[in-house]
Structures are given as structure tokens and as C-alpha cells.
Design a protein around this motif. Structure first.
Motif, mmCIF file in Angstrom:
data_model
loop_
_atom_site.group_PDB
_atom_site.id
_atom_site.type_symbol
_atom_site.label_atom_id
_atom_site.label_comp_id
_atom_site.label_asym_id
_atom_site.label_seq_id
_atom_site.Cartn_x
_atom_site.Cartn_y
_atom_site.Cartn_z
ATOM 1 N N LYS A 175 39.810 -14.202 -8.955
ATOM 2 C CA LYS A 175 39.653 -13.453 -10.203
ATOM 3 C C LYS A 175 39.568 -14.393 -11.400
ATOM 4 O O LYS A 175 38.795 -14.157 -12.335
ATOM 5 C CB LYS A 175 40.812 -12.466 -10.367
ATOM 6 N N TYR B 160 36.197 -15.819 -11.342
ATOM 7 C CA TYR B 160 35.253 -14.782 -11.783
ATOM 8 C C TYR B 160 35.259 -14.658 -13.306
ATOM 9 O O TYR B 160 34.202 -14.606 -13.946
ATOM 10 C CB TYR B 160 35.642 -13.446 -11.145
ATOM 11 N N ASP B 161 36.459 -14.639 -13.888
ATOM 12 C CA ASP B 161 36.583 -14.527 -15.349
ATOM 13 C C ASP B 161 35.986 -15.737 -16.055
ATOM 14 O O ASP B 161 35.521 -15.631 -17.198
ATOM 15 C CB ASP B 161 38.056 -14.376 -15.747
ATOM 16 N N ASN B 162 35.990 -16.878 -15.365
ATOM 17 C CA ASN B 162 35.403 -18.097 -15.936
ATOM 18 C C ASN B 162 33.916 -18.220 -15.611
ATOM 19 O O ASN B 162 33.303 -19.271 -15.847
ATOM 20 C CB ASN B 162 36.143 -19.337 -15.414
ATOM 21 N N GLU B 163 33.341 -17.134 -15.064
ATOM 22 C CA GLU B 163 31.909 -17.043 -14.762
ATOM 23 C C GLU B 163 31.462 -18.117 -13.777
ATOM 24 O O GLU B 163 30.376 -18.696 -13.909
ATOM 25 C CB GLU B 163 31.088 -17.115 -16.060
ATOM 26 N N THR C 184 31.725 -17.422 -10.256
ATOM 27 C CA THR C 184 31.372 -16.764 -8.999
ATOM 28 C C THR C 184 30.165 -15.843 -9.160
ATOM 29 O O THR C 184 29.727 -15.544 -10.272
ATOM 30 C CB THR C 184 32.548 -15.924 -8.496
ATOM 31 N N TRP C 185 29.639 -15.401 -8.004
ATOM 32 C CA TRP C 185 28.629 -14.345 -8.030
ATOM 33 C C TRP C 185 29.243 -13.112 -8.692
ATOM 34 O O TRP C 185 30.397 -12.788 -8.455
ATOM 35 C CB TRP C 185 28.201 -13.971 -6.606
ATOM 36 N N LYS C 186 28.455 -12.409 -9.470
ATOM 37 C CA LYS C 186 28.980 -11.256 -10.203
ATOM 38 C C LYS C 186 28.859 -9.937 -9.447
ATOM 39 O O LYS C 186 29.452 -8.938 -9.851
ATOM 40 C CB LYS C 186 28.240 -11.120 -11.551
ATOM 41 N N ASP C 187 28.093 -9.935 -8.373
ATOM 42 C CA ASP C 187 27.859 -8.666 -7.665
ATOM 43 C C ASP C 187 28.677 -8.547 -6.381
ATOM 44 O O ASP C 187 28.379 -7.715 -5.518
ATOM 45 C CB ASP C 187 26.368 -8.517 -7.335
ATOM 46 N N ASP D 245 32.313 -7.900 -4.277
ATOM 47 C CA ASP D 245 33.640 -7.300 -4.335
ATOM 48 C C ASP D 245 34.651 -8.383 -3.956
ATOM 49 O O ASP D 245 34.631 -8.904 -2.830
ATOM 50 C CB ASP D 245 33.727 -6.129 -3.354
ATOM 51 N N LEU D 246 35.545 -8.726 -4.881
ATOM 52 C CA LEU D 246 36.455 -9.855 -4.667
ATOM 53 C C LEU D 246 37.454 -9.606 -3.544
ATOM 54 O O LEU D 246 37.898 -10.547 -2.888
ATOM 55 C CB LEU D 246 37.184 -10.190 -5.975
#
Length: 219
Positions: free
Chosen positions: A148, A151-154, A156-159, A161-162
Motif C-alpha cells: 500500500k 502504491y501510494d508512492n505511485e 505499483t501497477w494501478k489496476d 487488487d493489492l
């Protein structure tokens, strides 16, 4: 075989305070560890553990109510060692870092040998299964938290499900050492790490991370 030997029952024992008693208890733990690994839990008895440790069977029962209690004492401090490693996503080269963690995990498993007992215990011991599952949930939560943040730091892939990604990472990390059995060739943890990282990071992010590592080394 008595009911006490046949059933996986009992609670964690109290550790004796006297040094002489501690030495005997440690001998029994070492003996139990060796016999459980070589013979399996089912085919090992308290009498054999005591004999292998060079003490009387009655001495065994001074420190442990049954062989299951001894086994739980062995596992009490090793549950974490049976868990897959927690990756570090914020490093400059996540592939290299993860490969190192996976190799270290494999070395620990080989050293303890306790993972060989897990399938047998899961089939017989509900309490152990619950303890193992709770430990896995903790690792899952920590890995998910790290993803996470990435993800918040951009990064990871955005599409994706973590939760699904975290589950996939745990499956790959937990069973990577079994590749030899399934595929017939030795596990290359660099390749496993590469698969996991490609699952998480877009190509441009991996390139950026490697570039940052190169800059850091040059500086």
C-alpha cells in the motif's frame, strides 16, 4: 502406544530455573528435534526421545507431559522462521533484495528441518494449524501494508487488487524452495524475485529504481 503418545495434546511447559534441570531439558529438546526430523512425529515416542538424550523416560515426564508438548516448545520460537520473508519494496533494487531474503529463508528452513513436520502436524493438530494461520495473517498484513505504501508512492501497477497481489507474493515466496520437486531443477531465487517484482512494478518504475541504484553507487 498410549493415548498420551497418540494424541497431540498438552500445553507449553514451564522452563525450569535450575541450571542442571535446564541442561536436561535442552538435551531432550535437541533429541526430540533430531528424531522428529528423521522419523516424523507419529513414529517417535517419548521413550525414544529420552533414550536418545541419555536420560530415563521418567526424566522426560518431569519436563514435558507428552511428546507434543516438547514439539510445541521447539516450534514456539520457530514459527516465524517457517513464514515466507517480508519483501522490502522501497529499496533501489527490490529484485536483488528479495532474492537475498528468499535465499536466506531457504537456508533457515534447511537448517531447522522443521518444515518437514508441518504437513503431518496440520493434519493432526488443530491448535498448531490455528497458530500457523495466525502467523501467516500477520505476515500477510505486513506485506500488504508495504504494498500500500508503494502504491501510494505511485510505484505499483494501478489496476491491481493489492490483496490478491499480496496473496500471490506469499504463495510464491512460501513455496519457491519446492521448485525442485515440481520442475526438476534447482530454484533460482533471482528468477523468483524477478517474477514477483514484475507482478508489482511497471517496467518504467523498475528502470527508475535501477537508475537510482546506479546513481547512488557512482556517488
Amino acid at each position: 502406544m498410549s493415548d498420551r503418545e497418540d494424541q497431540l495434546v498438552g500445553e507449553f511447559p514451564k522452563i525450569p530455573k535450575q541450571e542442571r534441570a535446564q541442561i536436561k531439558r535442552d538435551l531432550l529438546l535437541k533429541s526430540g528435534h533430531e528424531l522428529f526430523i528423521s522419523k516424523g512425529f507419529e513414529h517417535t515416542t517419548a521413550k525414544e526421545i529420552a533414550a536418545h538424550a541419555g536420560v530415563a523416560t521418567g526424566t522426560f515426564y518431569r519436563y514435558f507431559s507428552d511428546k507434543r508438548q516438547l514439539l510445541m516448545s521447539l516450534l514456539e520460537n520457530q514459527i516465524e522462521m517457517l513464514m515466507p520473508p517480508e519483501p522490502k519494496w522501497g529499496v533501489s533494487n527490490p529484485e536483488s533484495m528479495l532474492a537475498s531474503l528468499l535465499e536466506l529463508h531457504d537456508e533457515r528452513l534447511k537448517k531447522t528441518g522443521m518444515q518437514r513436520l508441518v504437513p503431518e502436524l496440520l493434519a493432526k493438530d488443530k491448535e498448531f494449524a490455528e497458530v500457523l494461520q495466525a502467523a501467516k495473517r500477520k505476515i500477510f498484513t505486513r506485506i500488504l501494508s508495504g504494498l500500500k505504501r508503494a502504491y501510494d508512492n505511485e510505484l505499483t501497477w494501478k489496476d491491481l487488487d493489492l490483496n490478491t497481489v499480496t496473496w500471490s507474493v506469499m504463495i510464491l515466496a512460501e513455496h519457491a524452495h519446492e521448485k525442485m520437486k515440481q520442475c526438476g531443477n534447482q530454484t533460482d531465487y533471482r528468477e523468483v524475485a524477478k517474477v514477483i517484482c514484475r507482478l508489482i512494478f511497471p517496467p518504467e518504475v523498475m528502470k527508475q529504481l535501477h537508475t537510482n541504484e546506479t546513481v547512488t553507487k557512482e556517488e
